[in-house]
Scaffold this motif. Structure first.
Motif, mmCIF file in Angstrom:
data_model
loop_
_atom_site.group_PDB
_atom_site.id
_atom_site.type_symbol
_atom_site.label_atom_id
_atom_site.label_comp_id
_atom_site.label_asym_id
_atom_site.label_seq_id
_atom_site.Cartn_x
_atom_site.Cartn_y
_atom_site.Cartn_z
ATOM 1 N N ILE A 10 -13.894 -8.616 -4.443
ATOM 2 C CA ILE A 10 -13.762 -7.273 -5.023
ATOM 3 C C ILE A 10 -14.212 -6.210 -4.022
ATOM 4 O O ILE A 10 -13.534 -5.192 -3.832
ATOM 5 C CB ILE A 10 -14.549 -7.169 -6.349
ATOM 6 C CG1 ILE A 10 -13.861 -8.019 -7.422
ATOM 7 C CG2 ILE A 10 -14.670 -5.713 -6.808
ATOM 8 C CD1 ILE A 10 -14.693 -8.228 -8.678
ATOM 9 N N VAL A 11 -15.329 -6.440 -3.360
ATOM 10 C CA VAL A 11 -15.837 -5.464 -2.381
ATOM 11 C C VAL A 11 -14.882 -5.343 -1.196
ATOM 12 O O VAL A 11 -14.543 -4.233 -0.764
ATOM 13 C CB VAL A 11 -17.262 -5.834 -1.913
ATOM 14 C CG1 VAL A 11 -17.701 -4.992 -0.733
ATOM 15 C CG2 VAL A 11 -18.255 -5.688 -3.071
ATOM 16 N N SER A 12 -14.419 -6.475 -0.677
ATOM 17 C CA SER A 12 -13.466 -6.441 0.440
ATOM 18 C C SER A 12 -12.203 -5.681 0.035
ATOM 19 O O SER A 12 -11.699 -4.838 0.778
ATOM 20 C CB SER A 12 -13.090 -7.858 0.879
ATOM 21 O OG SER A 12 -14.183 -8.543 1.393
ATOM 22 N N GLY A 13 -11.691 -5.982 -1.146
ATOM 23 C CA GLY A 13 -10.496 -5.299 -1.647
ATOM 24 C C GLY A 13 -10.714 -3.809 -1.811
ATOM 25 O O GLY A 13 -9.852 -2.994 -1.448
ATOM 26 N N ALA A 14 -11.862 -3.439 -2.337
ATOM 27 C CA ALA A 14 -12.160 -2.008 -2.533
ATOM 28 C C ALA A 14 -12.251 -1.276 -1.201
ATOM 29 O O ALA A 14 -11.749 -0.145 -1.069
ATOM 30 C CB ALA A 14 -13.465 -1.855 -3.315
ATOM 31 N N VAL A 15 -12.851 -1.915 -0.207
ATOM 32 C CA VAL A 15 -12.963 -1.295 1.125
ATOM 33 C C VAL A 15 -11.577 -1.112 1.739
ATOM 34 O O VAL A 15 -11.256 -0.052 2.290
ATOM 35 C CB VAL A 15 -13.887 -2.121 2.049
ATOM 36 C CG1 VAL A 15 -13.803 -1.650 3.492
ATOM 37 C CG2 VAL A 15 -15.322 -2.046 1.551
ATOM 38 N N ILE A 16 -10.730 -2.143 1.639
ATOM 39 C CA ILE A 16 -9.372 -2.045 2.187
ATOM 40 C C ILE A 16 -8.587 -0.943 1.475
ATOM 41 O O ILE A 16 -7.920 -0.127 2.124
ATOM 42 C CB ILE A 16 -8.641 -3.406 2.084
ATOM 43 C CG1 ILE A 16 -9.323 -4.431 2.984
ATOM 44 C CG2 ILE A 16 -7.164 -3.257 2.455
ATOM 45 C CD1 ILE A 16 -8.892 -5.866 2.724
#
Length: 172
Positions: A10-16
């Motif tokens: 979720i964090v990786s996706g939000a950053v991208i």
């Protein structure tokens, strides 16, 4: 998936997604994010599905949020659909490499956006009657901007991520 892995995803996706939106808005400061000729810096991120699936929904969501700023429901649907399809193709073509570069993955967003966004421009935003000629012209302009960004920025981004264990872990 463990809770820790879910949070990372979720964090990786939000950053991208946030990077895609921020880079699109930055491109628009120069009038390059929307319209017939687009040089969205954010499209360099379309190489990220080569490293893992997290970027597929992330890029799609980032594109949708970015396209809200176009104030155009047609672009919100078709532009976002183009990003989803190209992200999936980028992921599925990732293992086919030429000289160590996943060229087909890099070209997937170019071709998909040329076809879908080119058709969108030709059929919905060209004055007069849409024709094969207006589609070809629109598709070529979209492809030119997409190709420029994907080659000039996407390939260096690919090598930057590939050569960095921390980034590989983040995007993988």
């Amino acid at each position: 998936m463990s809770a820790k892995r879910n949070i990372k995803y979720i964090v990786s996706g939000a950053v991208i997604s946030a990077c895609y939106v921020g880079l699109t808005f930055f491109s628009n400061l120069f009038g390059l994010a929307y319209g017939g000729v687009q040089f969205r810096i954010s499209e360099a991120l379309t190489v990220l599905p080569v490293f893992g699936t997290v970027s597929i929904p992330a890029l799609t969501i980032g594109c949708f949020i970015s396209n809200i700023a176009s104030f155009n429901p047609i672009d919100m649907v078709f532009g976002t659909l183009a990003t989803l399809i190209s992200s999936l193709l980028t992921y599925y073509l990732r293992k086919i490499k030429f000289f160590g570069i996943p060229f087909l993955s890099v070209l997937a967003p170019v071709i998909v956006n040329a076809l879908i966004v080119g058709a969108e421009i030709a059929f919905f935003f060209t004055e007069g009657e849409a024709s094969a000629v207006s589609f070809i012209i629109s598709a070529l302009w979209v492809a030119l901007g997409e190709l420029t960004v994907c080659l000039a920025l996407g390939i260096p981004l690919y090598f930057a991520v590939k050569g960095n264990r921390t980034l590989l872990n983040f995007f993988g």
